[in-house]
Design a protein around this motif. Structure first.
Motif, short mmCIF file in Angstrom:
data_model
loop_
_atom_site.label_atom_id
_atom_site.label_comp_id
_atom_site.label_asym_id
_atom_site.label_seq_id
_atom_site.Cartn_x
_atom_site.Cartn_y
_atom_site.Cartn_z
N ASN A 70 -95.68 56.73 0.17
CA ASN A 70 -95.41 55.30 0.33
C ASN A 70 -95.49 54.86 1.79
O ASN A 70 -95.73 53.69 2.08
N ASP B 194 -84.74 55.62 5.02
CA ASP B 194 -84.08 55.43 3.73
C ASP B 194 -83.00 56.48 3.55
O ASP B 194 -83.01 57.53 4.19
N PRO C 89 -98.08 51.74 -3.53
CA PRO C 89 -96.88 52.58 -3.60
C PRO C 89 -96.68 53.19 -4.98
O PRO C 89 -97.21 52.69 -5.98
N GLN D 248 -88.98 51.17 -12.63
CA GLN D 248 -89.15 52.44 -11.94
C GLN D 248 -88.87 53.62 -12.88
O GLN D 248 -89.58 54.62 -12.85
N GLY E 181 -86.68 50.90 -5.24
CA GLY E 181 -87.79 51.28 -4.36
C GLY E 181 -87.89 52.78 -4.27
O GLY E 181 -87.07 53.52 -4.78
N ALA E 182 -88.96 53.26 -3.59
CA ALA E 182 -89.15 54.70 -3.43
C ALA E 182 -87.98 55.32 -2.69
O ALA E 182 -87.68 56.48 -2.85
N ARG F 10 -83.55 46.62 -7.41
CA ARG F 10 -84.85 47.24 -7.11
C ARG F 10 -84.61 48.37 -6.14
O ARG F 10 -84.39 48.16 -4.96
N SER G 115 -92.48 51.96 -7.52
CA SER G 115 -91.93 50.81 -6.80
C SER G 115 -91.99 49.56 -7.66
O SER G 115 -92.47 48.51 -7.23
#
Length: 766
Positions: A64, A532, A71, A81, A27-28, A25, A74
Motif C-alpha cells: 500500500n 500506522d 491498495p 475489508q 484501512g490497511a 474504515r 482498503s
C-alpha cells in the motif's frame, strides 16, 4: 434445494464485540485488528516460510506504500475489508496448499542445492517447448508484434553438470507465492509494481518463493492489478460487485468456470477455504457466485455436512417446502402437538359454551379487549387475587424498560463483552486525584490506555473516572495494552500513553530502509512514529533490516543510521553484467574507476571481498587477470593476438610513447600470453617468428636477414635461400616461415632430398 444465508451467529458475535458506532474504515493500517495471528493460525495451522503472519502484515504495508492507487484490503467500511480479506484468503489458501507450497509442486517439488544454487527436477514433458516452462517467447523485454513486455527467457535444457532433469530455478517462471504467480510476462509486471525495476524478479524469480514481501506481494499485485481474461481485477469483483465468483473467474476461470472434468474437487476445495475464512472473519454474509458459471451449483452440491466443502454447511438454511398442504387431515393424529394452530381463527365468534370448563384457562379467551363495555358489569372480580407474587419471566422483554430495575441482578452476565458499550464517564470533581490506574479510552484518536487522573497533572492522565468501581482498571499501562490492544506492539501502545518515543526501529518500505521511532529533529536515523499502529517494532537496526531481505544488510544498516547521502557503499565486489566484469559497490568517480555505483537493491546479488573472488565465481570464462584488470580499470601487461596487424598487442594503456600497447582486448574471451614470443608462436604461426616478435614488442618489424640456409618453395618447386627477396643475392627466396619442416645447410642437400631427379642448376633458385 438449499441456498446460502447470512451467518447470523457470526453477525451477533461481531455486533457484540463492535458496537455500531465503532465500525469504521480500518484501512490497511488496521488489517492486524481484522485478521489476528490466532485467526491466521486457525486458517493455516501448517503454514511454512515464507508465509508468516508478520510477513503478511509487512507485505500489506509495503504494497500500500508502493502502490497507493491500487491498495489492498482498503474497502470503504470494515465489513468490506473483511469480505475482501476472506475472498483473498479463500483463493490463496487453495492456490498455495494452505500456505505450504512456495513453489509449484509439478515443476519443483523435487529439488536440490548445488553450489548455493537451487535446481528443480523438471518432468521430462516440460523440455519440449518454452511454454512448458512458463516462458512466452513472444513476450520478451522489449516485446514486439504488439505483445506486452515479459522477462527474457528461452527453452532451458537440463544442467550438464548437475545432471538428470535439473534446471536452475532462477531460469524458470513457474508458479510461486501465495497465488502461484506464473509466466514471464506476469513476473515482469509484478517486479515493476513491487520494486520499480523489472530486473529484480526477472533476474531472480525464485525470490518469490523465499522472500516474505515478494511471496505475498506478487499475490497482491495479481489481486489488485491483473484483470485476467475477464477485464476485471479480483479486488473490483469483491468491492464493486460483491462477487466471489468473479475472483475465481480471473484466477482460474478457464478450468473452473465451469469446472471441467477432473477439476470439480479443486473447485470444492476453493469454496471450502473461502467458507472457512468467511466464518473466521465474521463476515455478515457470503459474497455471490454470479461471476463464475457453475459455482452456485457446485456450492449447492458440496455444502453439506458430509460434502466436499462441508465447512460451507454453516452458511446454509433449508428452503420452504416445495408442495402445498394436503386438503384433508391425516388418518391418524401426530405423536406430538404442533406449536401453532393448524388453521387460522374463524371469521366470526363461535357460540359460547353453556357450562364452564372443568379447569381455568391459562390465557384470556379473546385476543384483545372488547371494543365496548358489557351492559351489566360484574359485581366482583372474576377471580380472587393470588396469595403470593407470580414467578418472574425467564426471558427479557422485547423492548427495554423505561427506567432501571429497583434491584441489581443477582449474577453477572455469562460472558462479558469485548469492549465497553461507551467510554467511561469522567469528572474533574470525582475524588481528589483518581485511582492512578489505567483504563482504555476509546474517545481519543487513536484509542489508547490512559491513567485515571486529572489531565492537568500529566500527559498520561485521561480524566478521573466518576465511578471506577463499575469498570476494569489496570495497575500498569502494559497490562492495559496487553488486554485491549494485543494486536499492537506493547511498547508502541505504552508510548501512546506516555507521549514518549520508543526509540525502536520500524521498516520504511518507501525509502527501503529502517527508521527509528524518535523525533526527526533528533538524529538522521529518526523517522518519527511509525505511520500506522500495527507496524512491528525491532530492538536493533540489524534486526529490522532483516525484513528488507533484498537489501544488503550492511547497506540497510548504514543508510538507516547515517542517511543515504553519507553512505559510501559496502566496498565489496559484485557482477556487473552491463560492464561485463566485476565492479565495486561504491560511488562512481574518475579517481576510483573500479567503482560501479552504490547498489540500492541487492536482491539476488552476491558480494565478494575481492575482485579475484568475484571474477572466479561470476566470470569463469574470462582470463582471471583480465577480469580483475577490467574490474579495477587497469591492464594486465600481457599479449593478445591482433590478426589485422599480423602481430600481437600488449594489454597496456595506448600512448604515442608505447606503440606496442593496444589497450584492453575488445573480446573478453581473448587468450592472453605472458610474452610476445608465446603469443606469436601460438596464434600467428604462419608469420616469421622474429618479425612477429619484433613488431609485437616495438610496434614495427625489425630488419631480419634470415639464416642463409635453404628450404623448399613449393610455389615454384625450387630450393631457395632463407634471406629477404629484396637482397642482392638472386638465390634469396624470402624469409622461411615458421612452419617450414626442414632447413638445409646447402642447396645440394636440399636438392638431393627434395628434387633428386633434377640437376643442381635446375633445382635451385639463381
Amino acid at each position: 434445494m438449499v441456498s446460502y444465508r447470512n451467518n447470523l451467529v457470526g453477525q451477533f458475535v461481531f455486533l457484540a464485540i463492535w458496537s455500531t458506532h465503532n465500525v469504521r474504515r480500518a484501512g490497511a493500517a488496521g488489517i492486524g485488528t481484522i485478521l489476528t495471528e490466532d485467526a491466521f493460525r486457525q486458517l493455516a495451522p501448517t503454514a511454512v516460510a515464507p508465509y508468516t503472519y508478520t510477513g503478511f502484515l509487512d507485505a500489506v504495508t509495503y504494497w500500500n506504500t508502493q502502490n497507493p492507487s491500487n491498495p489492498i484490503f482498503s474497502g470503504s467500511t470494515e465489513m468490506q475489508q473483511r469480505h475482501e480479506l476472506a475472498a483473498f484468503l479463500g483463493n490463496s489458501l487453495h492456490e498455495s496448499d494452505a500456505f505450504q507450497a512456495s513453489r509449484e509442486y509439478f515443476m519443483c517439488q523435487n529439488n536440490k542445492l548445488d553450489g548455493g544454487v537451487l535446481y528443480c527436477d523438471l518432468p521430462s514433458s516440460q523440455f519440449s517447448s518454452a511454454s512448458g516452462q512458463y516462458c512466452s517467447i513472444t513476450h520478451t523485454n522489449p516485446a514486439s508484434g504488439g505483445y506486452e513486455d515479459g522477462c527474457n527467457c528461452q527453452l532451458q535444457s537440463a544442467d550438464p553438470i548437475v545432471g538428470g532433469n535439473y534446471v536452475d530455478a532462477n531460469k524458470l517462471f513457474f508458479g510461486r507465492g501465495a497465488l502461484q504467480l506464473s509466466w514471464n510476462y506476469n513476473y515482469i509486471d509484478a517486479s515493476k509494481a513491487l520494486t520499480g525495476s523489472a530486473d529484480t524478479l526477472c533476474n531472480s524469480p525464485d525470490l518469490v518463493a523465499t522472500n516474505e514481501i515478494y511471496a505475498w506481494g506478487t499475490a497482491f499485485w495479481f489481486w489488485t492489478m491483473n484483470t485476467g481474461s475477464v477485464g476485471k481485477t479480483c479486488s473490483a469483483a469483491v468491492l464493486t460487485d460483491s462477487d466471489f465468483g468473479g475472483t475465481v473467474k480471473t484466477i482460474n476461470g478457464g478450468l473452473e468456470c465451469p469446472a471441467i472434468s477432473g477439476h470439480e474437487a479443486s473447485l470444492a476445495q476453493r469454496l471450502n477455504y473461502y467458507c472457512l475464512a468467511a466464518t473466521e472473519l465474521s463476515v455478515d454474509s457470503l459474497l455471490t457466485f454470479d461471476g463464475c458459471t457453475g459455482l452456485q451449483a457446485a456450492f449447492d452440491t458440496c455444502a453439506t455436512a458430509s460434502g466436499a466443502c462441508s465447512d460451507c454447511a454453516v452458511w446454509l438454511v433449508t428452503a420452504p417446502p416445495t408442495s402445498p398442504p394436503t386438503k384433508s387431515p391425516s388418518k391418524s393424529p401426530v405423536k406430538s402437538p404442533t406449536k401453532a394452530p393448524s388453521t387460522p381463527p374463524t371469521a366470526s365468534p363461535t357460540r359460547p359454551t353453556t357450562s364452564p370448563t372443568k379447569a381455568p384457562t391459562n390465557a384470556p379467551t379473546t385476543a384483545a379487549p372488547t371494543k365496548s363495555p358489557v351492559k351489566n358489569p360484574t359485581k366482583s372480580p372474576s377471580t380472587p387475587p393470588t396469595a403470593s407474587p407470580t414467578r418472574p419471566t425467564t426471558a427479557p422483554t422485547k423492548a427495554p424498560t423505561k427506567s432501571p430495575t429497583l434491584r441489581p441482578v443477582g449474577s453477572p452476565t455469562r460472558k462479558p463483552t469485548n469492549r465497553p458499550s461507551s467510554n467511561p464517564t469522567t469528572s474533574d470533581e470525582a475524588g481528589a486525584s483518581g485511582t492512578r490506574k489505567y483504563y482504555p479510552n476509546w474517545g481519543t484518536s487513536p484509542a489508547k490506555c490512559v491513567m485515571d487522573c486529572d489531565p492537568a497533572t500529566g500527559p498520561m492522565c485521561g480524566g478521573i473516572v466518576s465511578n471506577p468501581a463499575g469498570m476494569q482498571m489496570y495497575d500498569t499501562a502494559e497490562t492495559c495494552c496487553a488486554y485491549w490492544f494485543g494486536w499492537m506492539d506493547t511498547v508502541r501502545c505504552v508510548s501512546l500513553t506516555t507521549g514518549a518515543s520508543t526509540n525502536k526501529w520500524w521498516v520504511d518500505y518507501q525509502s527501503s530502509s529502517c527508521k527509528q521511532d524518535c523525533p526527526t529533529s533528533t538524529s538522521s536515523s529518526c523517522g518519527g512514529a511509525p505511520p500506522d499502529l500495527s507496524v512491528k517494532l525491532y530492538d536493533t537496526v540489524t534486526e529490522c533490516c532483516t525484513k528488507l531481505g533484498w537489501i544488503q544488510p550492511s547497506t540497510c544498516a548504514a543508510v538507516s543510521t547515517s542517511g543515504p547521502d553519507s553512505y559510501t557503499g559496502s566496498q565489496k565486489y559484485h557482477a556487473d553484467w552491463t560492464a561485463g566484469t566485476c565492479k565495486k559497490d561504491c560511488a562512481v568517480s574518475d579517481a576510483n574507476p573500479e567503482c560501479g555505483g552504490i547498489l540500492t537493491n541487492t536482491a539476488g546479488e552476491t558480494l565478494f571481498d575481492t575482485a579475484k573472488d568475484c571474477c572466479a565465481s561470476k566470470f569463469g570464462w574470462i582470463n582471471s587477470d583480465f577480469c580483475q584488470a577490467l574490474a579495477t580499470g587497469g591492464h594486465t601487461n600481457k599479449y593478445y593476438v591482433s590478426y589485422s596487424d599480423n602481430a600481437c598487442k600488449k594489454d597496456c594503456a595506448v600512448s604515442g610513447s608505447s606503440p606496442e600497447c593496444g589497450g584492453n582486448p575488445t573480446d573478453q574471451s581473448t587468450q592472453l600470453f605472458a610474452t610476445a614470443s608465446e603469443c606469436c608462436s601460438s596464434k600467428l604461426s604462419w608469420v616469421n617468428l622474429s618479425m612477429c616478435v619484433s613488431k609485437s614488442e616495438t610496434g614495427s618489424a625489425a630488419t631480419v636477414t634470415g639464416s642463409g640456409k635453404w628450404y623448399v618453395d613449393w610455389s615454384i618447386s625450387k630450393c631457395v635461400k632463407d634471406c629477404p627477396e629484396t637482397a642482392v643475392d638472386p638465390e634469396c627466396g624470402g624469409l622461411a616461415e615458421t612452419w617450414e619442416p626442414t632447413i638445409y645447410s646447402t642447396a645440394s642437400a636440399c636438392c638431393n632430398e627434395k628434387f633428386s631427379w633434377m640437376d643442381l642448376a635446375s633445382c635451385k633458385l639463381s
